[in-house]
Design an enzyme around this catalytic site. Structure first.
Site, PDB file in Angstrom:
ATOM      1  CB  VAL A  96      -0.970   0.010   1.202  1.00 42.40           C
ATOM      2  CG1 VAL A  96      -1.922  -1.167   1.120  1.00 42.40           C
ATOM      3  CG2 VAL A  96      -0.233  -0.024   2.543  1.00 42.40           C
ATOM      4  CE  LYS A  97       5.857   0.553  -3.541  1.00 42.66           C
ATOM      5  NZ  LYS A  97       5.022  -0.603  -3.968  1.00 42.66           N
ATOM      6  NE  ARG A  98      -2.700   3.496   2.245  1.00 42.61           N
ATOM      7  CZ  ARG A  98      -3.233   3.268   1.052  1.00 42.61           C
ATOM      8  NH1 ARG A  98      -2.557   3.588  -0.027  1.00 42.61           N
ATOM      9  NH2 ARG A  98      -4.424   2.718   0.932  1.00 42.61           N
TER      10      ARG A  98
END
Length: 284
Positions: A96-98
């Site tokens: 998700v690479k938040r």
């Protein structure tokens, strides 16, 4: 600790991480013909991939962008996929690479470490600052969840920021050193931390130094195959074929397209792709 589960999975099943970067164009017509429900079609495709590879795959990575692009039906498929992995006691990464901070980051943690989208690990982008990592530590501290923080990625544009000089070294080492120190508070029995790194497998020059410098960090290694990462380079990031998982997405989930009888033998060719990848990296 969740990292101990992953370590044991890799020891028993190997280091392959199957990336479920599912696009409708990838799905065999034989699956599409059975339903008009997009969520069901996507889930059935993922399910078949999981079922035929679960004994030779260390973990599955579900790239959320592909599901978001399909709207609500795609997110239903995402939820069904990660729930299915949990039901089968298989490990999952929500890619998700938040990269946000404070309460927003805590809500991202809640969204992906519980409820409809619950996974075992998520990916985090640290380039907004170290306070984009700390909100997840409450989840990490409990031991049953982990994060993979972007360190040195496999894309050409990594050199635009990650390689900038910082006190005589690439910037990614400054980031890595600080997060590594954080991670040493969350070590499992196998001396790996619940805080790991995403390290692209396409640059072999720094591989030995990165592996040596971050001994207690488990690596998520993208870049093998389609992005140009070679087996001999990938081996440098592993520690006796553990200490990391090597992701492949299209190379596995669309492998059947290379064969005339691929539609009929979709699962067979999918499994074969995992076996070939394992053999290539093991050097067999």
């Amino acid at each position: 600790m969740i990292i101990d589960r992953l370590y044991e999975n890799v020891r028993e099943k190997g280091f392959v991480c199957v990336g479920l970067d599912t696009n409708l164009d990838y799905i065999p017509s034989s699956i599409k013909e059975k339903s008009s429900d997009i969520a069901e079609i996507v889930f059935e495709y993922n399910k078949q991939i999981i079922d035929c590879t679960e004994d030779i795959t260390g973990i599955y990575k579900v790239q959320i962008a592909y599901y978001e692009a399909m709207g609500l039906e795609g997110m239903k498929a995402y939820s069904k996929t990660v729930s299915y992995l949990k039901e089968k006691n298989l490990l999952s990464i929500g890619d998700v690479k938040r990269g946000d901070i404070a309460n927003t980051a805590k809500e991202y943690g809640k969204a992906h470490f519980s409820g409809d989208f619950e996974v075992d690990f998520i990916t985090i982008n640290p380039y907004m600052g170290f306070d984009s990592i700390t909100p997840y530590l409450d989840f990490v501290e409990k031991g049953d969840k982990g994060i993979f923080v972007l360190l040195r990625t496999s894309n050409p544009g990594a050199k635009d920021i990650e390689y900038l000089d910082y006190k005589g070294e690439p910037l990614y080492y400054h980031i890595g050193d600080a997060i590594y120190e954080m991670g040493n508070s969350y070590l499992g029995e196998n001396n790996y931390s619940n805080i790991g790194f995403v390290v692209g497998g396409t640059h072999s020059e720094e591989a030995k130094e990165i592996r040596e410098r971050y001994k207690n960090s488990f690596f998520l290694i993208p870049g093998y195959g389609a992005q140009g990462g070679k087996a001999e380079d990938i081996r440098l990031y592993l520690d006796d074929f553990n200490g990391g998982v090597v992701n492949s997405s299209r190379g596995i989930i669309t492998a059947y397209k290379k064969h005339e009888d691929g539609e009929k033998k979709f699962q067979e060719y999918t499994r074969e792709a995992v076996e070939k990848m394992r053999g290539d990296i093991y050097g067999r």
